[in-house]
Design a protein around this motif. Structure first.
Motif, PDB file in Angstrom:
ATOM      1  N   VAL A  93       0.829  -1.207   0.000  1.00 41.22           N
ATOM      2  CA  VAL A  93       0.000   0.000   0.000  1.00 41.22           C
ATOM      3  C   VAL A  93       0.862   1.255   0.000  1.00 41.22           C
ATOM      4  O   VAL A  93       0.448   2.306  -0.466  1.00 41.22           O
ATOM      5  N   LEU A  94       2.098   1.143   0.517  1.00 40.47           N
ATOM      6  CA  LEU A  94       2.995   2.294   0.596  1.00 40.47           C
ATOM      7  C   LEU A  94       4.021   2.322  -0.527  1.00 40.47           C
ATOM      8  O   LEU A  94       4.636   3.362  -0.778  1.00 40.47           O
ATOM      9  N   ASN A  95       4.235   1.208  -1.201  1.00 37.59           N
ATOM     10  CA  ASN A  95       5.366   1.129  -2.128  1.00 37.59           C
ATOM     11  C   ASN A  95       5.060   1.830  -3.450  1.00 37.59           C
ATOM     12  O   ASN A  95       3.983   2.386  -3.652  1.00 37.59           O
ATOM     13  N   TYR A  96       6.040   1.774  -4.346  1.00 38.32           N
ATOM     14  CA  TYR A  96       5.906   2.440  -5.646  1.00 38.32           C
ATOM     15  C   TYR A  96       5.361   1.501  -6.717  1.00 38.32           C
ATOM     16  O   TYR A  96       5.396   1.812  -7.889  1.00 38.32           O
ATOM     17  N   MET A  97       4.890   0.347  -6.289  1.00 40.82           N
ATOM     18  CA  MET A  97       4.124  -0.588  -7.124  1.00 40.82           C
ATOM     19  C   MET A  97       4.932  -1.221  -8.245  1.00 40.82           C
ATOM     20  O   MET A  97       4.358  -1.850  -9.145  1.00 40.82           O
ATOM     21  N   LEU A  98       6.261  -1.095  -8.249  1.00 42.82           N
ATOM     22  CA  LEU A  98       7.063  -1.634  -9.340  1.00 42.82           C
ATOM     23  C   LEU A  98       7.082  -3.153  -9.284  1.00 42.82           C
ATOM     24  O   LEU A  98       7.338  -3.749  -8.238  1.00 42.82           O
ATOM     25  N   TYR A  99       6.807  -3.760 -10.426  1.00 46.28           N
ATOM     26  CA  TYR A  99       6.734  -5.216 -10.506  1.00 46.28           C
ATOM     27  C   TYR A  99       8.041  -5.745 -11.091  1.00 46.28           C
ATOM     28  O   TYR A  99       8.279  -5.670 -12.306  1.00 46.28           O
ATOM     29  N   VAL A 100       8.892  -6.261 -10.224  1.00 45.58           N
ATOM     30  CA  VAL A 100      10.206  -6.782 -10.616  1.00 45.58           C
ATOM     31  C   VAL A 100      10.417  -8.114  -9.893  1.00 45.58           C
ATOM     32  O   VAL A 100      10.338  -8.173  -8.670  1.00 45.58           O
ATOM     33  N   ARG A 101      10.705  -9.149 -10.653  1.00 50.39           N
ATOM     34  CA  ARG A 101      10.796 -10.489 -10.058  1.00 50.39           C
ATOM     35  C   ARG A 101      12.178 -10.841  -9.541  1.00 50.39           C
ATOM     36  O   ARG A 101      12.319 -11.734  -8.711  1.00 50.39           O
ATOM     37  N   GLY A 102      13.198 -10.154 -10.017  1.00 49.23           N
ATOM     38  CA  GLY A 102      14.554 -10.568  -9.686  1.00 49.23           C
ATOM     39  C   GLY A 102      15.153 -11.375 -10.819  1.00 49.23           C
ATOM     40  O   GLY A 102      14.577 -11.494 -11.904  1.00 49.23           O
ATOM     41  N   ASN A 103      16.302 -11.931 -10.573  1.00 49.08           N
ATOM     42  CA  ASN A 103      17.070 -12.618 -11.600  1.00 49.08           C
ATOM     43  C   ASN A 103      16.987 -14.132 -11.426  1.00 49.08           C
ATOM     44  O   ASN A 103      16.936 -14.633 -10.304  1.00 49.08           O
ATOM     45  N   ARG A 104      16.988 -14.841 -12.536  1.00 41.75           N
ATOM     46  CA  ARG A 104      16.982 -16.302 -12.506  1.00 41.75           C
ATOM     47  C   ARG A 104      18.058 -16.849 -11.566  1.00 41.75           C
ATOM     48  O   ARG A 104      17.831 -17.796 -10.795  1.00 41.75           O
ATOM     49  N   MET A 105      19.225 -16.228 -11.591  1.00 36.98           N
ATOM     50  CA  MET A 105      20.349 -16.727 -10.799  1.00 36.98           C
ATOM     51  C   MET A 105      20.137 -16.537  -9.299  1.00 36.98           C
ATOM     52  O   MET A 105      20.744 -17.246  -8.492  1.00 36.98           O
ATOM     53  N   THR A 164       1.062   7.710 -12.453  1.00 39.40           N
ATOM     54  CA  THR A 164       2.462   7.306 -12.482  1.00 39.40           C
ATOM     55  C   THR A 164       2.821   6.547 -11.198  1.00 39.40           C
ATOM     56  O   THR A 164       2.291   6.827 -10.127  1.00 39.40           O
ATOM     57  N   LEU A 165       3.744   5.625 -11.310  1.00 39.03           N
ATOM     58  CA  LEU A 165       4.074   4.705 -10.218  1.00 39.03           C
ATOM     59  C   LEU A 165       4.938   5.411  -9.177  1.00 39.03           C
ATOM     60  O   LEU A 165       6.146   5.194  -9.091  1.00 39.03           O
ATOM     61  N   GLY A 166       4.302   6.253  -8.371  1.00 35.12           N
ATOM     62  CA  GLY A 166       5.048   7.030  -7.394  1.00 35.12           C
ATOM     63  C   GLY A 166       6.001   8.016  -8.054  1.00 35.12           C
ATOM     64  O   GLY A 166       6.922   8.517  -7.421  1.00 35.12           O
ATOM     65  N   GLY A 167       5.780   8.295  -9.344  1.00 35.41           N
ATOM     66  CA  GLY A 167       6.673   9.171 -10.091  1.00 35.41           C
ATOM     67  C   GLY A 167       7.724   8.428 -10.884  1.00 35.41           C
ATOM     68  O   GLY A 167       8.398   9.013 -11.733  1.00 35.41           O
ATOM     69  N   VAL A 168       7.884   7.117 -10.639  1.00 38.46           N
ATOM     70  CA  VAL A 168       8.887   6.327 -11.362  1.00 38.46           C
ATOM     71  C   VAL A 168       8.291   5.858 -12.686  1.00 38.46           C
ATOM     72  O   VAL A 168       7.218   5.259 -12.711  1.00 38.46           O
TER      73      VAL A 168
END
Length: 627
Positions: free
Chosen positions: A143-155, A390-394
């Motif tokens: 609820v507070l974050n910038y909502m960015l959807y990033v899964r990370g790296n396979r490694m 916009t996603l928190g401006g990002v």
């Protein structure tokens, strides 16, 4: 319906970002309430249950990014009774507005944590302490974050499995990422790396500036690809994907709890602050929890399990308050030791560099005076479009390789967040509050560029070597724990982040940015004026002064095999030596993922819920591939 504190803080953000006046406040609230909820999002809110039963099969502590998912998935078993306890209140209309993400910090929806001063970081913040916001609300930090959807790296996940955590490799993680996801980006519709039809909506913001297009083109100019960073390869540049739905925030509470709110076997209790896990010393089994609600101390029993999903700070705090933690620390505070485990160790975070700003000559950034307040606000509340989405401006992100990254380039060591926004006087007040920066730093660095077209890159360190700790300050469950982020304890972290800053400057110098007259804001920050601007020593000084958490604390209840003396939970997320107790949240990560952690936490919760179903023989459709 709307807390005074939240409305006041959030509306300062609205005023600062889109130039609204106080006369528009009723219009914003009424518009969001009527159009946004009644017409566009007909799902009703979760029911705040009164009274509670004395006993449930599972008690889930924490209704945040992980807990909301766990409770929703466990309630799929119709004969199980589930209780979800959340210390904070429900979301409100203002929390739904993506552009106002930063303005929710330091309100009643935030635990308002601060790090301990070390003299190595956060030097430009008051008292040398960085603010560490954490969500105290149904939906938690989603609820507070910038909502960015990033899964990370396979490694990242292959490394987890190599450490002895069977079943946590990339293919298993991908299964659960796709299970959650309802990706609405048309160009990813046929991607084998994305899912549709899940609870969690993922898409791009429907509005963007020309600067983010230039940012992606600059990456291509430098030899990086414009690619789906959640796909086969991570290294590259991309317009950001976020957890938004029809232009509004899609928290885990909205995604996973609202659709199942009428299930008879799922009870949700808000403003219920858990203070202790009850453990039977004779059987070494967790039998329930104690919590305070409406000023009254209560106890609820768990027939099967207590599931701790309170996050990396609060889960560690609760375990230690309950006698599960480092013996020497608990004995020092006269907390009876139930199990000696390294709870609170292994703390990791993505430290970033704020204040790297570039000025432009064309009207292409988000500047307050350029937008008419009423039309913009109604564009958002009626159509779910415009700058307020916009996603928190990002607007963009990238993953790049310094000279210290692995030789293949497949495991980048720096991430960029790109935001095209200027600061005005109202927003400046909030910048000082959110970052906690000193007045001198603000007046020197930020005030001179107020109301000017500008954009910024925030480089962050993806795989820090430094490790911090969470410890109790006392046995009082209502006192904030002591957080030592321990940034830059390992000097290689600083060396890598300095290289990231230099790459960010090269991005800003790409040919595509010349059309905007883009150039770096060269004002030196206080404390670094004796150093040559742009030198390695200068960037190091800059980073130490304007250090910035990217809100990704993990690792304080480390997952590991039985022969790992630092492990707190096993690969099935069961706390070692205590039956009927699991931890399912970011604290179980043995090492931090390469990118924003909200999507991985949701993945952990999805898998954790399935592990519970398997262990209690309620997993009806199960493939051994994902054990």
């Amino acid at each position: 319906m709307l807390s005074t504190i939240v409305v006041t803080s959030a509306l300062k953000g609205a005023i600062g970002l889109v130039g609204t006046g106080l006369w528009l406040v009723p219009l914003l609230i009424a518009g969001l309430s009527y159009y946004h909820y009644d017409q566009l999002d007909p799902e009703s809110r979760p029911i705040n249950r009164y009274p509670l039963d004395r006993e449930y099969d599972f008690v889930v502590v924490g209704g945040g990014s992980a807990g909301a998912v766990v409770a929703s998935r466990l309630s799929e078993i119709g004969h199980w009774r589930i209780l979800l306890l959340e210390a904070g209140p429900d979301e409100n209309e203002i929390t739904d507005v993506p552009s106002l993400a930063a303005y929710l910090q330091l309100t009643k929806l935030d635990w308002k944590y601060k790090t301990e001063p070390t003299g190595r970081a956060c030097l430009g913040m008051k008292g040398g302490r960085c603010n560490w916001p954490r969500g105290k609300v149904l939906g938690g930090s989603s609820v507070l974050n910038y909502m960015l959807y990033v899964r990370g790296n396979r490694m990242d996940y292959e490394h987890w499995e190599a450490l002895g955590n069977k079943g946590w490799g990339y293919e298993q993680a991908l299964h659960y990422f796709k299970k959650s996801e309802d990706n609405r980006n048309p160009y990813l519709a046929r991607s084998p790396y994305h899912g549709t039809g899940g609870y969690l909506t993922v898409q791009e913001s429907p509005w963007r500036t020309p600067l983010v297009v230039a940012f992606v083109q600059a990456g291509v100019e430098m030899g990086y690809e414009n690619r789906d960073i959640n796909g086969e390869h991570q290294t590259g540049f991309m317009i950001a994907q976020g957890t938004i739905r029809r232009g509004s925030r899609c928290s885990t509470a909205k995604a996973f709890l609202r659709p199942v709110r009428l299930r008879k076997n799922l009870h949700t209790a808000m403003n219920a602050h858990v203070t202790r896990i009850v453990v039977d010393r004779g059987t070494m089994r967790a039998t329930g929890v104690e919590f305070t609600r409406d000023g009254r101390k209560q106890t609820v029993r768990a027939r099967k399990e207590v599931v701790l999903s309170a996050g990396s700070i609060n889960s560690a705090q609760l375990l230690m308050l309950s006698g599960i933690g480092p013996r020497e620390h608990l004995e020092e505070l006269n907390v009876p030791v139930i199990r000696d485990l390294r709870v609170g160790d292994n703390l990791q975070d993505h430290v970033g560099m704020a204040g790297l700003t570039f000025l432009v000559d064309k009207p292409v950034a988000i500047v307050q005076s350029r937008f008419q307040a009423a039309p913009m606000t109604m564009q958002y509340v009626v159509n779910g479009r415009g700058p307020m989405t916009t996603l928190g401006g990002v607007e963009g992100y990238a993953f790049v390789n310094t000279k210290f990254a692995n030789e293949t380039g497949a495991h980048p060591d720096i991430q960029f967040h790109m935001a095209p926004a200027s600061i005005n006087s109202d927003a400046g007040v909030q910048v000082r509050k959110v970052l906690g920066i000193t007045d001198e730093l603000y007046d020197t660095v930020y005030r001179p560029i107020a109301n000017r077209d500008a954009w910024t890159i925030i480089p962050l360190l993806l795989r820090p070597r430094s490790r911090g700790t969470v410890r109790l300050q006392s046995s009082n469950p209502f006192q904030s724990p002591k957080i030592d982020a321990n940034y830059f304890d390992d000097p290689r972290d600083m060396t890598t982040l300095v290289e990231g800053a230099k790459i960010a400057v090269k991005v800003s110098q790409a040919r595509v940015f010349r059309q905007f007259g883009s150039r770096i804001h060269r004002t030196k920050i206080p404390g670094c004026k004796h150093l040559k601007f742009g030198s390695d020593k200068y960037w190091e000084c800059h980073i130490r002064h304007i250090s910035m958490t990217i809100y990704h604390p993990v690792g304080t209840a480390k997952m590991g095999p039985a022969d790992d003396p630092t492990a707190v939970v096993d690969p099935r997320l069961r706390v070692y030596g205590v039956k009927g107790l699991r931890v399912i949240d970011a604290s179980i990560m043995p090492t931090i993922t390469s990118g924003n952690t909200n999507a991985p936490v949701i993945m952990i919760a999805e898998k954790g819920a399935d592990l519970i179903k398997q262990d209690w023989n309620e997993f009806k459709i199960y493939s051994s591939t994902f054990q």
